[in-house]
Design a protein around this motif. Structure first.
Motif, PDB file in Angstrom:
ATOM      1  N   ASP A 144     -60.673  53.983 -38.446  1.00 43.74           N
ATOM      2  CA  ASP A 144     -60.375  53.650 -37.048  1.00 43.74           C
ATOM      3  C   ASP A 144     -61.540  52.931 -36.378  1.00 43.74           C
ATOM      4  N   ASP A 145     -62.588  52.663 -37.142  1.00 44.59           N
ATOM      5  CA  ASP A 145     -63.799  52.067 -36.585  1.00 44.59           C
ATOM      6  C   ASP A 145     -63.845  50.575 -36.901  1.00 44.59           C
ATOM      7  N   SER A 146     -64.356  49.774 -35.993  1.00 41.60           N
ATOM      8  CA  SER A 146     -64.474  48.342 -36.237  1.00 41.60           C
ATOM      9  C   SER A 146     -65.836  47.841 -35.782  1.00 41.60           C
ATOM     10  N   THR A 147     -66.320  46.813 -36.442  1.00 38.36           N
ATOM     11  CA  THR A 147     -67.595  46.201 -36.105  1.00 38.36           C
ATOM     12  C   THR A 147     -67.439  44.683 -36.101  1.00 38.36           C
ATOM     13  N   GLU A 148     -67.906  44.049 -35.043  1.00 37.64           N
ATOM     14  CA  GLU A 148     -67.790  42.608 -34.917  1.00 37.64           C
ATOM     15  C   GLU A 148     -69.081  41.920 -35.344  1.00 37.64           C
ATOM     16  N   PHE A 149     -68.931  40.789 -36.020  1.00 33.96           N
ATOM     17  CA  PHE A 149     -70.062  39.978 -36.436  1.00 33.96           C
ATOM     18  C   PHE A 149     -69.837  38.536 -35.989  1.00 33.96           C
ATOM     19  N   THR A 150     -70.888  37.894 -35.514  1.00 36.58           N
ATOM     20  CA  THR A 150     -70.782  36.472 -35.229  1.00 36.58           C
ATOM     21  C   THR A 150     -70.640  35.736 -36.562  1.00 36.58           C
ATOM     22  N   PRO A 151     -70.176  34.484 -36.553  1.00 34.76           N
ATOM     23  CA  PRO A 151     -70.039  33.742 -37.809  1.00 34.76           C
ATOM     24  C   PRO A 151     -71.322  33.684 -38.629  1.00 34.76           C
ATOM     25  N   LYS A 152     -72.481  33.473 -37.971  1.00 25.37           N
ATOM     26  CA  LYS A 152     -73.749  33.407 -38.695  1.00 25.37           C
ATOM     27  C   LYS A 152     -74.121  34.779 -39.270  1.00 25.37           C
ATOM     28  N   GLU A 153     -73.911  35.846 -38.500  1.00 25.47           N
ATOM     29  CA  GLU A 153     -74.193  37.192 -38.997  1.00 25.47           C
ATOM     30  C   GLU A 153     -73.338  37.484 -40.225  1.00 25.47           C
ATOM     31  N   TYR A 154     -72.068  37.141 -40.132  1.00 24.46           N
ATOM     32  CA  TYR A 154     -71.156  37.411 -41.230  1.00 24.46           C
ATOM     33  C   TYR A 154     -71.531  36.603 -42.470  1.00 24.46           C
ATOM     34  N   ILE A 192     -81.064  37.572 -36.702  1.00 22.73           N
ATOM     35  CA  ILE A 192     -79.759  37.904 -37.266  1.00 22.73           C
ATOM     36  C   ILE A 192     -79.860  39.112 -38.194  1.00 22.73           C
ATOM     37  N   ILE A 193     -80.894  39.160 -39.032  1.00 19.85           N
ATOM     38  CA  ILE A 193     -81.093  40.309 -39.920  1.00 19.85           C
ATOM     39  C   ILE A 193     -81.224  41.591 -39.104  1.00 19.85           C
ATOM     40  N   LYS A 194     -81.974  41.516 -38.016  1.00 21.38           N
ATOM     41  CA  LYS A 194     -82.162  42.685 -37.147  1.00 21.38           C
ATOM     42  C   LYS A 194     -80.826  43.151 -36.563  1.00 21.38           C
ATOM     43  N   GLN A 195     -79.997  42.189 -36.135  1.00 19.52           N
ATOM     44  CA  GLN A 195     -78.698  42.531 -35.551  1.00 19.52           C
ATOM     45  C   GLN A 195     -77.764  43.137 -36.600  1.00 19.52           C
ATOM     46  N   ILE A 196     -77.780  42.571 -37.800  1.00 21.48           N
ATOM     47  CA  ILE A 196     -76.925  43.080 -38.872  1.00 21.48           C
ATOM     48  C   ILE A 196     -77.318  44.508 -39.230  1.00 21.48           C
ATOM     49  N   ARG A 197     -78.626  44.749 -39.321  1.00 24.95           N
ATOM     50  CA  ARG A 197     -79.107  46.096 -39.678  1.00 24.95           C
ATOM     51  C   ARG A 197     -78.562  47.153 -38.721  1.00 24.95           C
ATOM     52  N   LYS A 199     -75.813  46.995 -37.004  1.00 25.50           N
ATOM     53  CA  LYS A 199     -74.362  47.110 -37.096  1.00 25.50           C
ATOM     54  C   LYS A 199     -73.885  47.825 -38.359  1.00 25.50           C
ATOM     55  N   ILE A 200     -74.635  47.679 -39.462  1.00 29.20           N
ATOM     56  CA  ILE A 200     -74.163  48.271 -40.725  1.00 29.20           C
ATOM     57  C   ILE A 200     -74.753  49.647 -41.004  1.00 29.20           C
ATOM     58  N   LYS A 201     -75.686  50.064 -40.153  1.00 30.90           N
ATOM     59  CA  LYS A 201     -76.342  51.356 -40.356  1.00 30.90           C
ATOM     60  C   LYS A 201     -75.337  52.497 -40.395  1.00 30.90           C
ATOM     61  N   LYS A 202     -74.318  52.431 -39.555  1.00 28.79           N
ATOM     62  CA  LYS A 202     -73.337  53.523 -39.479  1.00 28.79           C
ATOM     63  C   LYS A 202     -72.470  53.621 -40.731  1.00 28.79           C
ATOM     64  N   TYR A 203     -72.475  52.550 -41.556  1.00 26.75           N
ATOM     65  CA  TYR A 203     -71.721  52.583 -42.809  1.00 26.75           C
ATOM     66  C   TYR A 203     -72.585  53.064 -43.981  1.00 26.75           C
ATOM     67  N   ILE A 207     -80.152  46.657 -45.087  1.00 27.21           N
ATOM     68  CA  ILE A 207     -80.728  45.419 -45.615  1.00 27.21           C
ATOM     69  C   ILE A 207     -82.237  45.636 -45.641  1.00 27.21           C
ATOM     70  N   LYS A 208     -82.808  45.589 -46.832  1.00 29.49           N
ATOM     71  CA  LYS A 208     -84.233  45.817 -46.989  1.00 29.49           C
ATOM     72  C   LYS A 208     -84.950  44.515 -47.336  1.00 29.49           C
ATOM     73  N   ASN A 209     -86.226  44.493 -46.999  1.00 27.00           N
ATOM     74  CA  ASN A 209     -87.055  43.322 -47.262  1.00 27.00           C
ATOM     75  C   ASN A 209     -88.069  43.647 -48.353  1.00 27.00           C
ATOM     76  N   LYS A 210     -88.025  42.871 -49.443  1.00 25.91           N
ATOM     77  CA  LYS A 210     -89.027  43.014 -50.495  1.00 25.91           C
ATOM     78  C   LYS A 210     -90.113  41.994 -50.218  1.00 25.91           C
ATOM     79  N   TYR A 211     -91.280  42.476 -49.857  1.00 24.39           N
ATOM     80  CA  TYR A 211     -92.337  41.618 -49.344  1.00 24.39           C
ATOM     81  C   TYR A 211     -92.618  40.448 -50.285  1.00 24.39           C
ATOM     82  N   GLY A 212     -92.610  39.252 -49.702  1.00 20.55           N
ATOM     83  CA  GLY A 212     -92.921  38.044 -50.445  1.00 20.55           C
ATOM     84  C   GLY A 212     -91.798  37.514 -51.310  1.00 20.55           C
ATOM     85  N   GLU A 213     -90.663  38.267 -51.371  1.00 18.83           N
ATOM     86  CA  GLU A 213     -89.549  37.837 -52.228  1.00 18.83           C
ATOM     87  C   GLU A 213     -88.255  37.572 -51.464  1.00 18.83           C
TER      88      GLU A 213
END
Length: 218
Positions: A144-154, A192-197, A199-203, A207-213
């Motif tokens: 019953d839950d929904s999450t909206e993403f902008t085209p770039k986020e998606y 955008i990465i910050k916004q996505i993080r 939104k998807i946290k509840k699922y 999204i993790k960052n591997k330094y330098g990669e």
């Protein structure tokens, strides 16, 4: 998460190459010589995606007397998505197939790894209420839950997810999503990465960052 793909394509060389690339991403694929065989396979086992050549699709529709008004779901009688691989670029044909429910339409002469990423991304999308595509936003529904993403986020989320836990570099994301129209000083990707993080946290996704990669999804 396992994803199984049916490759139904008259070009055996291309089909074998695609299967090898998908294998690198831990995606299993099986072959079907004709789309009729694919239909039977879908009835026996659940596959997340069918990759079919435009030729095979047209031949199946012709012999089965299927009209353009019929949806892909009715044709396949399953929950699998369908990606069409074409030997030529034809805007009218592409529009027609999208209207019939095809999830993606790719020209065979593109870089095979780019096509593979699109195929993997399509395999992870679910049909029938699991996702809805709108003009300005993409909506992912879970129960019953929904999450909206902008085209770039998606676009960014789909691309990272298509790597199936492997790292994708920032440069690759920018090239694929912005296609050379990115201003480094804008820091758009970081935002955008910050916004996505958020939104998807509840699922239970991160999204993790591997330094330098680069980035990967977990």
């Amino acid at each position: 998460m396992d994803r199984y793909i049916i490759l139904c394509d008259h070009n055996i060389t291309w089909r074998n190459k695609m299967a090898a690339v998908l294998k690198e991403y831990n995606i299993e694929s099986v072959f079907a010589e004709m789309l009729e065989d694919t239909i039977e396979m879908l009835r026996k086992k659940k596959y997340s995606l069918v990759v079919c050549s435009e030729y095979e699709f047209d031949e199946y529709c012709k012999t089965s007397g299927i009209t353009t008004e019929l949806s892909i779901k009715e044709i396949l009688q399953s929950d699998a998505n369908l990606v069409i691989i074409s030997d030529c670029t034809n805007d009218d044909k592409e529009i027609e197939l999208f209207n019939r429910g095809v999830l993606d339409y790719q020209w065979r002469e593109r870089d095979i790894r780019i096509i593979a990423r699109r195929i993997i991304s399509a395999a992870f999308l679910k049909k029938d209420g699991s996702y809805i595509i709108q003009d300005e936003v993409r909506v992912i529904l879970s129960g019953d839950d929904s999450t909206e993403f902008t085209p770039k986020e998606y676009a960014v989320l789909s691309l990272i997810a298509s790597y199936n836990g492997r790292v994708i570099s920032k440069e690759e994301i920018i090239q694929e999503v912005w296609n050379g129209n990115y201003r480094e000083e804008s820091r758009s990707l970081d935002t955008i990465i910050k916004q996505i993080r958020k939104k998807i946290k509840k699922y239970g996704l991160q999204i993790k960052n591997k330094y330098g990669e680069g980035y990967f999804i977990e």
